[in-house]
Enzyme design. Structure first.
Site, mmCIF file in Angstrom:
data_model
loop_
_atom_site.group_PDB
_atom_site.id
_atom_site.type_symbol
_atom_site.label_atom_id
_atom_site.label_comp_id
_atom_site.label_asym_id
_atom_site.label_seq_id
_atom_site.Cartn_x
_atom_site.Cartn_y
_atom_site.Cartn_z
ATOM 1 N N LYS A 187 63.731 -60.556 0.244
ATOM 2 C CA LYS A 187 62.601 -59.828 0.835
ATOM 3 C C LYS A 187 61.455 -59.742 -0.172
ATOM 4 O O LYS A 187 61.680 -59.481 -1.352
ATOM 5 C CB LYS A 187 63.053 -58.405 1.211
ATOM 6 C CG LYS A 187 61.977 -57.544 1.870
ATOM 7 C CD LYS A 187 62.592 -56.247 2.434
ATOM 8 C CE LYS A 187 61.570 -55.423 3.216
ATOM 9 N NZ LYS A 187 60.609 -54.707 2.382
ATOM 10 N N SER A 217 56.839 -60.436 3.246
ATOM 11 C CA SER A 217 56.563 -58.996 3.170
ATOM 12 C C SER A 217 55.725 -58.697 1.944
ATOM 13 O O SER A 217 55.901 -59.301 0.890
ATOM 14 C CB SER A 217 57.891 -58.224 3.070
ATOM 15 O OG SER A 217 57.661 -56.843 2.878
ATOM 16 N N HIS A 248 55.688 -55.455 1.217
ATOM 17 C CA HIS A 248 56.267 -54.125 1.025
ATOM 18 C C HIS A 248 55.331 -53.049 1.614
ATOM 19 O O HIS A 248 55.193 -51.951 1.057
ATOM 20 C CB HIS A 248 56.500 -53.887 -0.480
ATOM 21 C CG HIS A 248 57.723 -53.060 -0.782
ATOM 22 N ND1 HIS A 248 58.832 -53.557 -1.406
ATOM 23 C CD2 HIS A 248 57.994 -51.764 -0.555
ATOM 24 C CE1 HIS A 248 59.745 -52.602 -1.563
ATOM 25 N NE2 HIS A 248 59.258 -51.497 -1.049
ATOM 26 N N ARG A 294 52.818 -51.339 -0.679
ATOM 27 C CA ARG A 294 53.227 -50.226 -1.537
ATOM 28 C C ARG A 294 53.693 -50.632 -2.935
ATOM 29 O O ARG A 294 53.974 -49.773 -3.764
ATOM 30 C CB ARG A 294 54.317 -49.405 -0.831
ATOM 31 C CG ARG A 294 53.745 -48.669 0.382
ATOM 32 C CD ARG A 294 54.815 -48.081 1.263
ATOM 33 N NE ARG A 294 55.538 -46.973 0.671
ATOM 34 C CZ ARG A 294 55.135 -45.709 0.649
ATOM 35 N NH1 ARG A 294 53.974 -45.395 1.180
ATOM 36 N NH2 ARG A 294 55.871 -44.768 0.105
ATOM 37 N N ASP A 323 57.519 -58.689 7.974
ATOM 38 C CA ASP A 323 57.139 -57.322 8.334
ATOM 39 C C ASP A 323 55.705 -57.082 7.873
ATOM 40 O O ASP A 323 55.078 -57.955 7.291
ATOM 41 C CB ASP A 323 58.100 -56.270 7.764
ATOM 42 C CG ASP A 323 58.020 -56.092 6.254
ATOM 43 O OD1 ASP A 323 57.120 -56.667 5.587
ATOM 44 O OD2 ASP A 323 58.874 -55.381 5.714
ATOM 45 N N GLY A 324 55.180 -55.898 8.203
ATOM 46 C CA GLY A 324 53.819 -55.570 7.777
ATOM 47 C C GLY A 324 52.867 -55.330 8.934
ATOM 48 O O GLY A 324 52.207 -56.265 9.382
ATOM 49 N N GLY A 325 52.798 -54.097 9.392
ATOM 50 C CA GLY A 325 51.807 -53.742 10.403
ATOM 51 C C GLY A 325 52.237 -53.981 11.838
ATOM 52 O O GLY A 325 51.452 -53.760 12.758
ATOM 53 N N GLY A 345 58.683 -51.098 10.206
ATOM 54 C CA GLY A 345 59.004 -50.001 9.297
ATOM 55 C C GLY A 345 58.533 -48.639 9.778
ATOM 56 O O GLY A 345 59.291 -47.897 10.415
ATOM 57 N N ARG A 346 57.275 -48.331 9.501
ATOM 58 C CA ARG A 346 56.790 -46.969 9.725
ATOM 59 C C ARG A 346 57.071 -46.412 11.130
ATOM 60 O O ARG A 346 57.432 -45.243 11.260
ATOM 61 C CB ARG A 346 55.309 -46.898 9.378
ATOM 62 C CG ARG A 346 55.062 -47.096 7.874
ATOM 63 C CD ARG A 346 53.585 -47.199 7.543
ATOM 64 N NE ARG A 346 53.324 -47.410 6.114
ATOM 65 C CZ ARG A 346 53.152 -48.587 5.537
ATOM 66 N NH1 ARG A 346 53.227 -49.692 6.257
ATOM 67 N NH2 ARG A 346 52.903 -48.681 4.242
#
Lengths: 337, 337, 337, 337
Positions: A212, A234, A236, A239, A267-269, A290-291
């Protein structure tokens, strides 16, 4: 329980950093760490969201319809849709102590499994975090993917074996956590690793290894050379390093060099099934979110996770119907512009 | 002392023009002179900041780590990182009389030296300003670079010799101050200078001469022809001419024509170690930072300066770690996009 | 009197539509007619301003300075700078009855003459408007350019002869007023005119004819064919047709086809001497400024006009100094980017 | 009645979702369904509006004027301008119960006929909606175009015959409603249809068939193959699938492949006669306008519809006068940029 109820409850349970915004786009929380924001200017997070919005779906409903199926496989396992919960760590710090890393992991693992997909879980400075998530994965028959930080080789191998012993069907390492000084300050340094070290990790267990934090074609080729079975494109969530490109804008070049030789997640957004559709059209094999899962857990526990995943699935299915793609494989670059 | 404390105190000590904004991007202060703003529309300042934000860092942590070093040299002198405080003049007028040009220069000279780098100091209509900064540079063993305005040749040569006598390891002239009518109004006219005049300045002393305010390849070649050892790609923070390009967007063309034949510094909108990284990747040999040092001084004196410079160094080191560049020389165009 | 005082007084005297904004960019007043706005969406006005801001000045002060001169000629007459006040009509309606078309014209004519340039004056439905402006031009020795609306050929010829008789050194017609239905509603229809009709207007007097409202290379060629001595690249400040291109973005193509065979003026969003510099660099022979002169008149009468024109001249001279152009002819495309 | 009065009354009669904004651009209502918004992010609606604004009109009034005519024909019928009211369904739900689908359809049919054009009407889950609109069309001599949802083939054919029997001069089907799950939930599933099914619909009646919801060249060719006489380039106002392209940006490619072989209408974000002009310049044969007619009806009934259509006609005529296009056919790509 409805999605609106989850969001409403999440607003109560999460605080003080994340505002559960109408659009989870990284603007209100930019620079907020602790909190859900992108580091520094927040542009790593913000651009992930914005670049995804630039991609449009090519609508065409003149065709003979057949039932739409979002089913897909990863490492021989079948899932209801190629979407997975991304690992989120230190939730107590970043979102509120209504959950801790173990209660959070349990909720997301259970909720994803109920929805027919799986969750990635995280790692921590304290041993009990990883141990606890491994136990949780074992408790649901190995239906989860533990994510190990790039600690010393010895520790990574130990943790990989714990994953294998728990029956996890794969494991991951977020190599892009290599710059987290905060970990070294707590006595647990992390660092970049060369291909040779990654190869040793791959060789230490039989279950597939996923790297990842890949953002370049060169990085993807190194993962392939090390024997990884998958990569996750990714940054991250913005972050670990400020001002990276968005993940979606580097995806195509990565797909071009590694093709089908390795599983490519991203991932990402990502927020909706339409976002998922876009990545699949550009060649990804799966998407991690994620979020939104922190909202789902804080607002609805495992049930919230399932409900949100079902919602993403419905959106993905609708996008497939409206563009004439009956299967995941049929989603290709002609379906977007 | 923390960076947050410096910013908090700066907000108290600076006024009424500069607002010590969360992002020091030239928008709130546009057109504010007196004050920290860009002239007129403020676009000279604003674009410096905005264009830097468009450059992204190429993250890759799959490699064999070696210790990161930000050390670099300029004119044979070694620095802890290739970042210097830019000259800022008339601070009493623009930021508040908590400091004047001499107390300001002393703080920034001392603070930069303590951090292992050096400060450029400014010039003034009154003789005591330049005299005072020269004394301050002498007091710390010549560890600073005086910057002379483009006065008459005789005056520039006199001041260059004062710099040399004080042991300064180099001196600069901001030729782009040539249009400052306000100086002529105070009886001290400035003007453009041809290559021949610059050559006479170069020949008047043995220490290296740096020409500040170069924005074109042609200007860089003229500096080279005059015998300058360095140039500073600068639009004077947007304060001498409105609506110039940003410095970062003209850097590459300048690097292309003069290459390694001259030292290339740059300023304009740099705030973080990541910004520094971008300029180095595009071929700059060093970066100068201006407005953030006013905050550092007004908020923390020399100690504030050191703390801020250390912060920039840490950010730069992190960017290097996360992109796989162990030394300053290893930062090249492949590390950005 | 200072420029700040003019602006302050203009805010009192102008109302209720124009807000004398910090940036006169067409946004606050969009669609306001009556008022100073662009028609409909206001984009004709807004884009004029925005496109000008995209052009940047190439700063270089390494050269042997010679005195900067902004002097230029038009139809054999010499002016202190190639900038003229544009015609503004019905000022009582659009800006407030502190002025009417005749008192406004007198102020702008006198103020421009005092500053060494000249004003264009407007036309009206009522005969006394044109008659009055002609008288005012005669009173100052013909130092102004009347602008006639595209009425019937007979009326235009009559008015052209009035201009000639008054000693005006040129006259203009704003052919882009051809769509103003409001004029027909008051019994005075206007309309497009073919080359043949324009040629008759040209032939009716000996003084040079300038065609205002040209936005295409084809239109410029037709003006040339008709025997016009000048054109004004203009979208009428966005007030005759919504959603046109900005004038600055069509200038180069027009310059390319007609070259030096005709005098090329331009208006639309020009505010400063730097804006003027940009148009000259792109090949214009002169620039007309409109709305800022309404501020100048309402805020300072003829004296305000002179002061503002002097300010524009100083800005233009500064831009020339900072880019190394000592004369108007030296301002070319290498000075912008 | 004035347009301002219509808007004022619409603000009172419409609620609570639509705000009757100064610019009807999809921003305030994004995601509002029920309500007038685009689905999800609202970008399908928002982009329709924004992309139209990017097209500019090429003004040139140097020509021999002849009377401007906006007249055009569709399927042999002559109209005062090539603009039609788009079908809007469930108005009671989305705009307020001051109108229902039948009173709304009657107003828009009557108002358009009075203005010399025609309205498309919608369909509904309940049989009385379609039946009622058919009756209304019959009552005005067939001067309207019913739009059928993509129900079962049998139902579509039945409804097509009802249209034919009522004397409608054409009928349409919005194939892009194929994904509306809400219809299936009410027991009336819709679905995509292949060319063969469309061909059966075409063959079932003698009146021309128009396929609404085409967004690709491939889709246009399929409509042609099926025997449709017209297509409507439409993304359903962004209400059936989020994140589609705007209609105006896909128009040219569609025109390129089907040319004059089929009538090409378009909708999506059109508000003014200038917007209409742009689509005609890009090759469309006609334009449909949706949301503004809801304002017209809620604010002024049939009379409001006529007044708004007359306003669009006047704007279109003005754009033609100002660009030198005397007839609809003369509006081509040279008139825009």
């Amino acid at each position: 329980m409805t999605y609106q109820e989850i969001v409403a409850k999440a607003k109560t349970n999460i605080g003080p950093y994340c505002k559960v915004c109408p659009e989870c786009n990284g603007i209100a929380c930019k620079g907020m760490i602790p909190g859900p924001g992108g580091k520094g200017t927040g542009l790593g997070f913000i651009r992930n969201y914005q670049e995804l919005k630039k991609i449009r779906l090519v609508m065409d409903t003149v065709y003979q319809p057949t039932p739409v199926s979002t089913r897909s496989t990863l490492f021989g396992k079948e899932f209801s849709l190629p979407v997975f919960a991304a690992p989120v760590g230190a939730v107590g710090l970043h979102y509120s102590n209504a959950y801790d890393d173990l209660t959070y992991s349990a909720a997301v693992l259970d909720g994803c499994k109920a929805a027919g997909t799986a969750a990635f879980t995280g790692d921590g400075v304290k041993d009990e975090v990883y141990k606890g998530t491994i136990d949780a994965i074992k408790a649901i028959g190995g239906h989860g993917i533990p994510t190990i930080k790039p600690w010393s080789l010895a520790e990574v191998v130990t943790k990989a074996r714990m994953a294998e012993d728990a029956g996890a069907f794969a494991f991951a390492m977020d190599i892009d956590a290599a710059g987290l000084v905060v970990l070294a300050m707590q006595g647990k340094p992390v660092s970049p690793m060369p291909v040779e070290t990654l190869a040793k990790i791959v060789a230490s267990v039989k279950i597939p290894f996923i790297l990842k934090g890949v953002m370049t074609p060169a990085g993807a080729l190194k993962a392939l050379e090390a024997g990884a079975r998958g990569i996750i494109v990714s940054n991250h969530g913005g972050r670990v390093l400020d001002e990276t490109p968005s993940t979606i804008e580097v995806l195509s070049d990565i797909v071009d060099v590694v093709g089908d030789r390795i599983n490519i997640l991203i991932d990402g957004g990502f927020r909706t099934g339409l976002d998922v559709f876009k990545a699949l059209a550009l060649g990804a094999d799966g998407v991690m979110i994620g979020r939104p899962f922190t909202w789902s857990v804080y607002g609805g526990g495992a049930e919230g996770v399932t409900l949100y995943m079902n919602r993403v699935q419905a959106e993905l299915a609708e996008a497939m119907l409206m563009t004439g793609a009956a299967t995941i494989d049929a989603i290709d670059a002609t379906k977007i512009m």
